[in-house]
Structures are given as C-alpha cells and as structure tokens.
Design an enzyme around this catalytic site. Sequence first.
Site, PDB file in Angstrom:
ATOM      1  N   LYS A   1      12.867  -4.791 -17.666  1.00 30.57           N
ATOM      2  CA  LYS A   1      11.872  -4.415 -18.689  1.00 30.57           C
ATOM      3  C   LYS A   1      12.255  -4.966 -20.059  1.00 30.57           C
ATOM      4  O   LYS A   1      11.397  -5.411 -20.825  1.00 30.57           O
ATOM      5  CB  LYS A   1      11.713  -2.894 -18.716  1.00 30.57           C
ATOM      6  CG  LYS A   1      10.988  -2.362 -17.481  1.00 30.57           C
ATOM      7  CD  LYS A   1      11.110  -0.856 -17.369  1.00 30.57           C
ATOM      8  CE  LYS A   1      10.277  -0.303 -16.218  1.00 30.57           C
ATOM      9  NZ  LYS A   1      10.589   1.088 -15.901  1.00 30.57           N
TER      10      LYS A   1
ATOM     11  N   GLU B   1       0.376  -4.969 -17.421  1.00 31.26           N
ATOM     12  CA  GLU B   1       0.679  -3.875 -18.355  1.00 31.26           C
ATOM     13  C   GLU B   1       1.610  -2.833 -17.724  1.00 31.26           C
ATOM     14  O   GLU B   1       2.488  -2.283 -18.383  1.00 31.26           O
ATOM     15  CB  GLU B   1      -0.634  -3.204 -18.796  1.00 31.26           C
ATOM     16  CG  GLU B   1      -0.466  -2.145 -19.852  1.00 31.26           C
ATOM     17  CD  GLU B   1       0.161  -2.673 -21.145  1.00 31.26           C
ATOM     18  OE1 GLU B   1      -0.370  -3.629 -21.719  1.00 31.26           O
ATOM     19  OE2 GLU B   1       1.201  -2.123 -21.565  1.00 31.26           O
TER      20      GLU B   1
ATOM     21  N   GLU C   1      12.451   3.845  -7.868  1.00 33.34           N
ATOM     22  CA  GLU C   1      12.221   2.631  -7.080  1.00 33.34           C
ATOM     23  C   GLU C   1      12.553   2.921  -5.619  1.00 33.34           C
ATOM     24  O   GLU C   1      13.265   3.899  -5.312  1.00 33.34           O
ATOM     25  CB  GLU C   1      13.136   1.506  -7.589  1.00 33.34           C
ATOM     26  CG  GLU C   1      12.845   1.066  -9.002  1.00 33.34           C
ATOM     27  CD  GLU C   1      11.421   0.556  -9.186  1.00 33.34           C
ATOM     28  OE1 GLU C   1      11.024  -0.386  -8.503  1.00 33.34           O
ATOM     29  OE2 GLU C   1      10.702   1.114 -10.028  1.00 33.34           O
TER      30      GLU C   1
ATOM     31  N   LYS D   1       7.779  -5.610 -11.722  1.00 34.23           N
ATOM     32  CA  LYS D   1       8.497  -6.252 -12.832  1.00 34.23           C
ATOM     33  C   LYS D   1       9.035  -7.632 -12.467  1.00 34.23           C
ATOM     34  O   LYS D   1       9.201  -8.493 -13.336  1.00 34.23           O
ATOM     35  CB  LYS D   1       9.685  -5.364 -13.253  1.00 34.23           C
ATOM     36  CG  LYS D   1       9.291  -4.139 -14.000  1.00 34.23           C
ATOM     37  CD  LYS D   1      10.025  -2.896 -13.538  1.00 34.23           C
ATOM     38  CE  LYS D   1       9.253  -2.183 -12.464  1.00 34.23           C
ATOM     39  NZ  LYS D   1       9.823  -0.907 -12.047  1.00 34.23           N
TER      40      LYS D   1
ATOM     41  N   PHE E   1       0.865  -1.192   0.000  1.00 32.14           N
ATOM     42  CA  PHE E   1       0.000   0.000   0.000  1.00 32.14           C
ATOM     43  C   PHE E   1       0.898   1.238   0.000  1.00 32.14           C
ATOM     44  O   PHE E   1       0.877   2.058   0.894  1.00 32.14           O
ATOM     45  CB  PHE E   1      -0.914  -0.053   1.234  1.00 32.14           C
ATOM     46  CG  PHE E   1      -2.150   0.812   1.142  1.00 32.14           C
ATOM     47  CD1 PHE E   1      -2.985   0.746   0.039  1.00 32.14           C
ATOM     48  CD2 PHE E   1      -2.488   1.672   2.181  1.00 32.14           C
ATOM     49  CE1 PHE E   1      -4.134   1.526  -0.048  1.00 32.14           C
ATOM     50  CE2 PHE E   1      -3.628   2.460   2.118  1.00 32.14           C
ATOM     51  CZ  PHE E   1      -4.457   2.386   1.004  1.00 32.14           C
TER      52      PHE E   1
HETATM   53  N1  LIG Z   1       6.025   4.334  -9.110  1.00 27.13           N
HETATM   54  C1  LIG Z   1       6.137   4.103 -10.423  1.00 27.13           C
HETATM   55  O1  LIG Z   1       6.236   5.026 -11.235  1.00 27.13           O
HETATM   56  C2  LIG Z   1       6.100   2.719 -10.935  1.00 27.13           C
HETATM   57  C3  LIG Z   1       6.214   1.640 -10.090  1.00 27.13           C
HETATM   58  N2  LIG Z   1       6.211   0.368 -10.587  1.00 27.13           N
HETATM   59  C4  LIG Z   1       6.333  -0.755  -9.681  1.00 27.13           C
HETATM   60  O2  LIG Z   1       5.165  -0.824  -8.879  1.00 27.13           O
HETATM   61  C5  LIG Z   1       5.491  -1.309  -7.569  1.00 27.13           C
HETATM   62  C6  LIG Z   1       5.000  -0.332  -6.525  1.00 27.13           C
HETATM   63  O3  LIG Z   1       5.580   0.921  -6.767  1.00 27.13           O
HETATM   64  P1  LIG Z   1       5.349   2.116  -5.722  1.00 27.13           P
HETATM   65  O4  LIG Z   1       3.997   2.056  -5.166  1.00 27.13           O
HETATM   66  O5  LIG Z   1       5.831   3.333  -6.412  1.00 27.13           O
HETATM   67  O6  LIG Z   1       6.392   1.694  -4.612  1.00 27.13           O
HETATM   68  P2  LIG Z   1       6.399   2.133  -3.067  1.00 27.13           P
HETATM   69  O7  LIG Z   1       7.769   1.870  -2.583  1.00 27.13           O
HETATM   70  O8  LIG Z   1       5.796   3.481  -2.911  1.00 27.13           O
HETATM   71  O9  LIG Z   1       5.367   1.109  -2.404  1.00 27.13           O
HETATM   72  C7  LIG Z   1       5.621  -0.239  -2.221  1.00 27.13           C
HETATM   73  C8  LIG Z   1       4.869  -0.654  -0.976  1.00 27.13           C
HETATM   74  O10 LIG Z   1       4.948  -2.057  -0.861  1.00 27.13           O
HETATM   75  C9  LIG Z   1       5.079  -2.367   0.513  1.00 27.13           C
HETATM   76  N3  LIG Z   1       5.698  -3.695   0.620  1.00 27.13           N
HETATM   77  C10 LIG Z   1       6.948  -4.049   0.277  1.00 27.13           C
HETATM   78  N4  LIG Z   1       7.132  -5.365   0.481  1.00 27.13           N
HETATM   79  C11 LIG Z   1       5.961  -5.847   0.973  1.00 27.13           C
HETATM   80  C12 LIG Z   1       5.520  -7.120   1.385  1.00 27.13           C
HETATM   81  N5  LIG Z   1       6.311  -8.181   1.358  1.00 27.13           N
HETATM   82  N6  LIG Z   1       4.243  -7.248   1.825  1.00 27.13           N
HETATM   83  C13 LIG Z   1       3.418  -6.178   1.877  1.00 27.13           C
HETATM   84  N7  LIG Z   1       3.804  -4.935   1.504  1.00 27.13           N
HETATM   85  C14 LIG Z   1       5.042  -4.782   1.049  1.00 27.13           C
HETATM   86  C15 LIG Z   1       5.946  -1.272   1.104  1.00 27.13           C
HETATM   87  O11 LIG Z   1       5.765  -1.145   2.478  1.00 27.13           O
HETATM   88  C16 LIG Z   1       5.458  -0.054   0.316  1.00 27.13           C
HETATM   89  O12 LIG Z   1       4.444   0.645   1.012  1.00 27.13           O
HETATM   90  C17 LIG Z   1       7.009  -1.513  -7.544  1.00 27.13           C
HETATM   91  O13 LIG Z   1       7.273  -2.870  -7.825  1.00 27.13           O
HETATM   92  C18 LIG Z   1       7.503  -0.643  -8.701  1.00 27.13           C
HETATM   93  O14 LIG Z   1       8.659  -1.138  -9.298  1.00 27.13           O
HETATM   94  C19 LIG Z   1       6.038   0.113 -11.925  1.00 27.13           C
HETATM   95  C20 LIG Z   1       5.885   1.139 -12.809  1.00 27.13           C
HETATM   96  C21 LIG Z   1       5.975   2.523 -12.403  1.00 27.13           C
HETATM   97  N1  LIG Z   2      11.373   3.445 -11.285  1.00 28.48           N
HETATM   98  C1  LIG Z   2      10.748   3.193 -12.539  1.00 28.48           C
HETATM   99  C2  LIG Z   2       9.265   3.152 -12.356  1.00 28.48           C
HETATM  100  C3  LIG Z   2       8.598   2.407 -13.403  1.00 28.48           C
HETATM  101  O1  LIG Z   2       8.858   1.248 -13.680  1.00 28.48           O
HETATM  102  C4  LIG Z   2      11.115   4.281 -13.530  1.00 28.48           C
HETATM  103  O2  LIG Z   2      11.681   5.286 -13.110  1.00 28.48           O
HETATM  104  O3  LIG Z   2      10.854   4.101 -14.729  1.00 28.48           O
END
Ligand SMILES: NC(=O)C1=CN([C@@H]2O[C@H](COP(=O)(O)OP(=O)(O)OC[C@H]3O[C@@H](n4cnc5c(N)ncnc54)[C@H](O)[C@@H]3O)[C@@H](O)[C@H]2O)C=CC1
Ligand SMILES: N[C@@H](CC=O)C(=O)O
Length: 350
Positions: free
Chosen positions: A226, A151, A211, A127, A11
Amino acid sequence: MTTYDIALIGFGGVNRTLAKLIAARGEALRSELGFGLRVVAITDLHLGSLAKPEGIDLSLALRLDGGSDNFSGYGGSADTNNEAVIRNCTADIICEATFTIPEDGEPAVSHVRWALESGKSVCTTNKGPVAHRGAQLTSLAEQNGVHFEFEGAVMSGTPVIRLAKKMFAGLKLNGFEGILNGTSNYVLGRMEAGLDFEAAISEAQELGYAEANPAADIEGYDVQLKVLILANELLDAGIELKDVKRQGITTVTPENIQKATREGRRWKLLGTARRNPDGSVTASVSPIALHLGHGLAGVSGATNAVSFDTDLLGAVTVSGPGAGRVETAYALLSDIIAIHTDRTEMAANV
Ligand SMILES: NC(=O)C1=CN([C@@H]2O[C@H](COP(=O)(O)OP(=O)(O)OC[C@H]3O[C@@H](n4cnc5c(N)ncnc54)[C@H](O)[C@@H]3O)[C@@H](O)[C@H]2O)C=CC1
Ligand SMILES: N[C@@H](CC=O)C(=O)O
C-alpha cells in the site's frame, strides 16, 4: 439506460458481496446511478468458471460454495480457465478480486493484462497488480481506450487515491504517514484489551479483514504494497517493493503493549513515505508506540487513516474503513461509478 456487463474473477468475500449488492439493490442502483449491472462471467479456484452472455443467476452462484458443488454442473467448467474467460467473455468490466501475492502480484497481473488487451476495463481491490505493474497497466489501459481503476487497493472503500489525485491539485505532497492495515490495527487493539495474538487474528479472519494468508497482514507485506502504491501514484516516487523497508507487528509483545499503556502510548503499524531534498522518496513500514496525543493514536479497530503532509494546507488526514467485505465491495462499485462518469463526460464532449 446503459447496462454494464461485468465478470467477477475470484468469487471470495469481496466479489461475493458485490454480487449480493447487485442482486439485492440492482434496481435501486439503476435509478440512483443511471446504469444497470449484469454479471456475465465468474471464475474461482474452488468453483471453476461460468460464462453466460445473457446473465448469470446470482442466487444460484451465491449458493455454491466449492468442493464437488462447482460450475460444471450448471453449464460451466470445474476449471477456472481465467485467460479464456477474461479474453472471450462478453463483459465490459472485469472485477479482479483474487488473492494478493506480495512478491510479484501474479497471477492477478496477468488477469488485468488479459482484460485490458481485450478491450475490457478493470476494477480491482488486489494490491499486487497495482503495486508491481501500476504504471504499465495504466498505460496499457490508455492504449486500449479502457479504464484501470483500483480505489479498493488502499483503505478498502474509503476514497483515498482518487480523492488525493483530484482534490489535492495545486498542492505539493511532501509525504504521508498512515495506518493502512485493518487486521494489524484490530489485532493490536484486541491485544491491548487483553486478548492473545492468535485469538485476535482469528477474530480478524472471521470479520473478513485478514488476507487469505494473514502473515501478509501481521508481517507488514500488505502495508508495504500500500505504501508503494501511494508513493508511486501520489508522490510519483518511481520506487519498487525492495525500496520500502518492512517490519510487521509480530515483534510487539503483550509486555510491550502493557508498558506502552503505562507510559501513555499505543502501538500502531505505520506506513510512511517522505520526499528527500534531492527529490528521492524514502518509504518504510514499522510498528511504533505513538504518544496518545498523536493524530493517529486514536484510530481503532479496522479503521485506517492516512495523513498527507502538504505544502499549503499542512497535514490533511483521510480516515475510514480499511478492510471488510462490504466496504471493499463498495470500492469496486465506486470504481464502476468512476468509469461510468468518465464515459458519460466523454460522450457529452464528442
Ligand atoms: N477483504 C478485505 O477487507 C479487503 C481485500 N482486499 C483484496 O481484495 C482481494 C479479495 O479479497 P477477499 O475477497 O477478502 O479474499 P478471499 O480470500 O475471500 O477471496 C479470494 C478468492 O479468489 C479466489 N482465487 C484465488 N486465486 C484465483 C485464481 N487464480 N483464479 C480464480 N480465483 C482465484 C479464491 O478461491 C477466493 O475465493 C484480495 O486481493 C485482497 O487483498 C483489498 C482491500 C480490503
Ligand atoms: N487484509 C487487509 C485488507 C485490506 O487491504 C487489511 O487488513 O487491511
């Protein structure tokens, strides 16, 4: 009207934004898309877990920000209990958005597997599971009559994977090259404008592009995953992480950037894959100083672009947001829409 019950695993920025979208625009989505969404479970490392078959009060969940303020005070637990929640909650769809771990994709691979094994569809922006176990998890979803959609794993909400699979039918793909990391592209642009490396990374973090560990962005691990995903999903390459050579942008100095500017060039981190005459695929990630006339040289900020080399159309380029909380939450919504469309079509054909 159909209502899909969903569980949010992780979350953070992306799933919180999805929850905000559902809370703010649920009724509009219902009338526009023909289905409703209800969040019935949430887990997060900082908040623990909460499962409520009747639906979670999203305004309450969104107010909690971890620490001592966790789900244990609201009928849940301070522990994530991911396996029990994923297997036993009443969700139809699991939205997995925990940290991406480049080395093996865990624990997200397990999160996805538990969901599919228990008959729940999965949408993920992570990913790791797609790059490391994409084929196995897709086949597990098929065996269990559910969906595995991802996606947002490449170029956030910009349609690439689904678009290429559906719209490039009849074309042969020889390879692709692309700017596939919003953070590195943003950082290189800000350095060109005179900012130092660390300050540029801090900005990318604040904007929600980076990240959790930004080394994944600037050292090229994110693009490596990717490239692996696109190569296996679209070129049927059958390659592994070790087959994608990787170099990030940490070696690009301000002097390199100034020199490139004087020479009419611009540094970009490119991810590429190319089919060889023997059918094998060579893939890599590396920074390169592109001539300003190159089609990808003008792609700026967190925008990404990927140019596919096709036999009948030549280069076909898809460009759009590559990172950002709202853009990536939209990717999850687009996955849910794809599931709904597929289910509706299947029901109509029975
Ligand atoms: N933010 C972006 O622009 C993009 C993000 N992503 C991917 O989407 C995913 C989420 O990204 P964000 O929300 O930006 O990251 P974030 O770091 O803001 O949130 C990730 C959340 O997952 C929780 N978490 C981690 N391990 C956990 C576990 N084992 N059980 C339960 N909760 C857990 C963390 O406490 C954190 O609140 C990542 O894998 C990221 O690579 C993909 C495309 C774009
Ligand atoms: N950290 C990544 C988020 C999307 O995958 C980026 O900067 O492109």
